[in-house]
Scaffold this active site. Structure first.
Site, PDB file in Angstrom:
ATOM      1  N   GLY B 196      51.485  41.787  48.038  1.00 25.66           N
ATOM      2  CA  GLY B 196      50.263  41.079  48.413  1.00 25.66           C
ATOM      3  C   GLY B 196      49.388  40.835  47.202  1.00 25.66           C
ATOM      4  CG  HIS B 197      46.715  42.376  43.638  1.00 25.71           C
ATOM      5  ND1 HIS B 197      47.177  42.016  42.391  1.00 25.71           N
ATOM      6  CD2 HIS B 197      45.357  42.399  43.543  1.00 25.71           C
ATOM      7  CE1 HIS B 197      46.144  41.834  41.568  1.00 25.71           C
ATOM      8  NE2 HIS B 197      45.038  42.054  42.246  1.00 25.71           N
ATOM      9  CG  HIS B 272      42.320  37.681  44.308  1.00 28.82           C
ATOM     10  ND1 HIS B 272      42.935  38.417  43.324  1.00 28.82           N
ATOM     11  CD2 HIS B 272      41.153  38.306  44.573  1.00 28.82           C
ATOM     12  CE1 HIS B 272      42.177  39.459  43.010  1.00 28.82           C
ATOM     13  NE2 HIS B 272      41.080  39.412  43.755  1.00 28.82           N
ATOM     14  CD  GLU B 324      37.166  40.025  44.209  1.00 29.94           C
ATOM     15  OE1 GLU B 324      38.302  40.247  43.774  1.00 29.94           O
ATOM     16  OE2 GLU B 324      36.377  40.934  44.520  1.00 29.94           O
ATOM     17  CD  GLU B 340      37.956  40.993  39.352  1.00 31.06           C
ATOM     18  OE1 GLU B 340      38.061  40.226  40.324  1.00 31.06           O
ATOM     19  OE2 GLU B 340      38.552  42.078  39.262  1.00 31.06           O
ATOM     20  CB  CYS B 342      40.463  42.046  36.504  1.00 33.64           C
ATOM     21  SG  CYS B 342      40.156  43.810  36.463  1.00 33.64           S
ATOM     22  CB  CYS B 420      40.129  46.528  39.264  1.00 32.31           C
ATOM     23  SG  CYS B 420      38.959  45.192  39.415  1.00 32.31           S
ATOM     24  CB  CYS B 421      36.660  45.275  35.500  1.00 31.24           C
ATOM     25  SG  CYS B 421      36.789  43.884  36.658  1.00 31.24           S
TER      26      CYS B 421
END
Lengths: 663, 663
Positions: B196-197, B272, B324, B340, B342, B420-421
């Site tokens: 999914g990611h 995304h 996002e 973002e 990331c 996450c970042c």
């Protein structure tokens, strides 16, 4: 104070090249269409459930009644669905004044019978709670709109009483007002609440004008004065009856409802914009009736804050879709704007009330700006589809793909599940005569310029004032006075803020006037057939926004008189962001009235430019590169720009539109 | 194809005036701080739960283990919390390569022991499902990030294996990969799903580089090729296991996950943004390894779409906070942007992989743009606070009061619940050496310019390439080659797209080069101590955006070399929207290097103007009125504008900031 009151619509007859067709559109299209909608007879539109709710409520209240509706269907639509019917009754009632219609009156009477059939033994009248459970009534004033529906029905009842002389609905609403008064108020045994969505304040003050019953005045004043007092009622309500506080995460908190601080401490317009201007209108009425200087001060500050810091050039308000709310000073985004039609209408209410309190031109300026732009933009030229949201800049792809624009529609829609705007438009347009002149025993003030004939009674003297004009196509206004013999009074006409130069002649000769607060006032004795000829110079003008408005930096808007114009894709192609006004000279603009185009409008053509596409695919490059490399003489091509009035946009299918054009 | 591979970080030693301090900041501040955060020992920051989750999972898996944590606490944080630890391990492992640190290595080993303790008998390793119930594993690939965490841990395992030569985590991840391969795949008895990611694609291809096990290659290719094939797996997953589809109401639907259509049919970056560029990076790796022309074509189209139509001047991507996500071509709002950190990092991954596939300057241009701007803007100068969202225009009042800006912070924050970042920043900075040169047996290409010494093995010949530069303060780069005897190869250096003019000397004499796809390539025989002196002219430049970008119309940005500058309130006062560049001449800009200011930056001063406030309170007025009435000579005052590098903004408290300045 130099108070006046606005002429009742019974005393004015409008015959105007601009407004009469719009009023006729409301009368012949909108009002009949809405009646069908309220009865769920419009195919393809969401059902309203409005009449159905009343039929169910009436059947439940009077088991002997049978409207052929299954009671088990329950309440349909929003908790405030009743108000749609109230607004329609009000609009229809106003229209009867200037266009008697026995068929429409019959529909009104039958609807009113059903409404009154639903009234409870103690006067209570709200279908949501009658159908869903009366034990919960008045436990969620914050969000469930009971007092809002009451307010709208009171306005409707007064309008119909004035139009047709019939008291059936008026008496029902007086009964309901008394019911509310017995349960809500400052006394120990009562709920210390007030409306979550204001309007009851205005309505009760209007009702007081008819009943002269101090109870109605006091209840309105209580609603106004209690608002925002600590402890906050809405907080108590949540504690007592449960429920969540939807705006907990917002910066405005209870100011969403204008209920976070007392109203006299409110100087900046905050929260839900329709709620806000409805409250401020009620405050202005209260200030007028009670000569309350504190309220007047707050009203003045709030009006100033809106008109000088939070109002679009179209007279629209409510910058933010989140909470349909005001945002902050000089924040006026053109694309993500909410600018609800109802909010512009509410601003017109507020401006009219301020104008009654003090005849200053600035109020009529705002009233005019809203009426000619952000209000009527809410309705299609065929009167059958409506905008809630009135953006000043539209890119259809963005409306589809940018979630922040989800609320912005590129085409007007038929009938909303929450159908507040269409009937609100209908009621203000149908009562337009109430916004033109105000007067007191010594003076008449003309705030708007519309062809009309008005009857005044000044110091016992009957007067007729006739306006003839092609406004806003032209700034020439002829005012004729008719009376027996002579009369001494001041006649003031607003000099619109957009007007840099005007002239006025009395019987073809110069006349003395004083400029006072935006009005030109002529004092003296008037005689029958006196003719005043006013000429407001009305050139095409390019307007800039205050540099505090970051969203309009480097942009200009084109106006002519009170009308704001826009560029539409249908006339100018797409990629409107590439258009530059450059050295466009408004003095060289070509204005052409097209009778059969978009309902009859001025089309204004002006010479501008359009940026050519780069010869590379790059996203970024050094500025002025093209000139330096000498590849082309110019990065622009000449382009003839065709402007149409903003209110007439979106009548030819979806496309780009912008009011503000890059310099 | 002219494929190359990037130098491993073991073969390069960076000693650079710009990057070394940032790398040291990551090593001495970020990595230790994050270790504390992962262990919930940072007061005032949200707990991470990350190490705690692994301890609980290990204790549950091996009841003999006792980390002193109460198992009943359950899983903490997001479903993807494991990935934070993986990213930290990866960053820490990279740092060991260029700065051995036994203490850090001990922490890594102890963390890895705990991680491996949680691995299940069949190889499965994800704390969310181990703690919350293994029966649900692999039932929500769409949203629950199992394969994402797997991918990050695989990347971490490889980095640590390469840094320290230790296989403990690598073997665990190979075991886990085999577990996944046994359950997911095209065969009839397997789940036909995919991440999914995305990230597992990149990770498995990297793993294949080590294991040479075709199973790992095939699983990666399956993930890529199955994506978006009908019937859509995610639709089936919802049908089979329930759950809702959060993006049902969005225009991108399953393209949120880049899973609505097969990847070879994807030519526009959608959904995304981090997911997207991670997928595209994996696709580019697969194209390189398998020589897949279809994949290469899709990668090229996607890279073009991003870099030519959807990328901020800062190298940031992801225009919309909703999802996002990317929005649409040429839609680049500066204030509501998501951008973002990331996503910019992911774009750097993608650009580096494209550069490996085909040494074209456009890839290094994007890589450089992202690294010097939108990536490092994510970290404060003290290395202790971080931006997720990197806006190009900030008005603090708007961030507070405009709901559409709720995601935009005016100050960097300590540690996010979804962190996450920060560790992603750490891992890319710590592995910066992997982004500078790529090579094959015939050629060396320099994509970034950073002081460094690199070891190459070309056709069995050892070479050292040393870069000396003050880049990006100056465009002078000295390249020294060291070897035994001579060697014949092509040396290419990227000519940055911002550079209009450059010169190059070999041993102080002119040298022939060919310009090829954005590289200057010098072919021939090289000998020991050959010195190449490159001088990229690096003037202060005002940059304009493509006129298709409506949000930048009438605006310019100031750059110098790869660095994008901005105006901050701290240097220029508030109301930045009133500033105009007017006839500002970049050639007359004053550039001053301030060693002790904001970590050592160029401050660029240029003469501009500021609009004076109107002498009225009006919101709107005819344009040019001031000039006409002659009240003032000019509506502007002179103003010296002070620009600082964008990456250094927001290190002096909240305030206004803008990259794009009104002309």
């Amino acid at each position: 104070m130099n108070q006046t009151e606005f002429l009742d619509i019974k005393d004015i007859s409008i015959n105007d090249s601009f407004w009469s067709p719009i009023m006729e559109r409301v009368r012949t299209k909108v009002i009949p269409y809405q009646w069908e909608a309220l009865n769920d007879r419009v195919s393809g539109a969401e059902p309203s459930y409005c009449m159905r709710n009343f039929k169910i409520a009436a059947q439940m209240t009077h088991p002997e009644l049978d409207y052929g509706v299954d009671n088990s269907l329950g309440h349909g639509g929003h908790v405030f669905q009743d108000s749609d019917l109230a607004k329609w009754i009000e609009a229809a009632a106003h229209s009867l004044v200037w266009h008697p219609d026995p068929e429409l009156e019959k529909n009104l009477d039958s609807a009113i019978e059903i409404i009154c059939g639903a009234q409870q033994k103690d006067g209570y009248l709200n279908t949501y709670y009658i159908i869903s459970g009366l034990e919960k009534r008045f436990t969620n004033l914050k969000d469930n709109h009971e007092l809002y529906c009451f307010g709208h029905f009171t306005e409707a009842a007064i309008a119909y009483y004035r139009a047709a002389g019939k008291r059936r609905l008026l008496d029902a609403m007086i009964f309901y007002a008394d019911c509310i008064d017995s349960l809500i108020g400052p006394q120990d045994n009562k709920i210390r609440g007030y409306p979550g969505h204001e309007i009851a304040e205005m309505a009760l003050l209007k009702l007081f004008g008819i009943t002269k019953n101090k109870k109605h005045l006091d209840l309105a004043l209580y609603f106004i004065n209690q608002r925002g007092q600590k402890p906050l009622y809405f907080e108590d309500e949540i504690k007592k009856h449960g429920g969540s506080f939807h705006w907990n995460d917002s910066y405005f908190q209870f100011q969403y409802y204008q209920a976070g601080i007392p109203v006299r401490d409110q100087h900046i317009a905050e929260g839900h914009s329709v709620r806000a201007v409805y409250l401020y209108s009620g405050m202005a009425d209260a200030a007028r009736i009670t000569n309350d200087a504190g309220l007047l001060k707050a009203c003045g500050d709030l009006f100033n804050n809106i008109s000088k810091k939070q109002m679009y050039i179209t007279g629209s308000i409510g910058q933010s879709a989140y909470g349909e709310s005001f945002s902050f000073d000089y924040d006026l985004p053109n694309d993500t704007v909410y600018a609800e039609t109802c909010a512009a209408i509410g601003l017109a209410f507020f401006a009219q009330r301020m104008a009654a309190l003090q005849p200053k031109g600035e109020y009529g300026d705002v009233l005019e700006r809203a009426l000619y732009n952000g209000i009527i933009s809410g309705m299609s030229l065929d009167g059958q589809s409506f905008f809630y949201v009135n953006p000043l800049e539209v890119l259809p792809e963005a409306c589809l793909k940018d979630r922040r624009l989800k609320h912005v529609k590129t085409e007007r829609q038929k009938w909303f599940g929450c159908a507040c705007c269409p009937p609100n438009l209908a009621r203000i347009i149908a009562s337009l005569g109430n916004y033109i002149h105000s007067y007191n025993e010594n003076a008449i003030y003309t705030h708007l310029f519309a062809g009309s004939s008005s009857q005044f009674l000044l110091n016992g003297k009957n007067l007729t004032v006739k306006l003839e004009t092609q406004y806003p196509r032209s700034g020439m206004v002829a005012v004729t006075f008719a009376m027996e013999g002579t009369a001494r009074f001041d006649y003031g006409f607003r000099v619109p803020s957009w007007c840099q130069k005007f002239s006025v002649l009395l019987n073809n000769a110069p006349v003395n006037y004083k400029l006072r607060d935006g009005f030109a006032v002529i004092a003296g004795e008037w005689k029958n057939n006196d003719l005043l000829e006013i000429n407001f110079e009305m050139p095409v003008t390019l307007v800039e926004a205050n540099p505090n408005v970051r969203q309009d930096a480097g942009k200009l808007a084109l106006t002519m008189g009170p009308v704001v114009y826009c560029l539409e894709e249908a006339d100018n192609g797409n990629e409107l962001q590439k258009i530059r006004l450059g050295s466009a000279q408004p003095a060289e603009a070509k204005t052409e009235f097209k009778k059969d185009f978009l309902g009859g409008i001025n089309v204004i053509t002006i010479q501008g430019k359009k940026i050519k596409n780069w010869d590379t695919q790059d996203l970024y490059r050094p500025a002025g590169l093209q000139e330096k490399t000498g590849q082309e003489n110019s990065g622009y091509e000449d382009k003839s720009l065709k402007f149409i009035p903003y209110y007439a946009w979106a009548n030819r299918g979806p496309g780009e539109m912008t009011v503000w054009v890059n310099k």
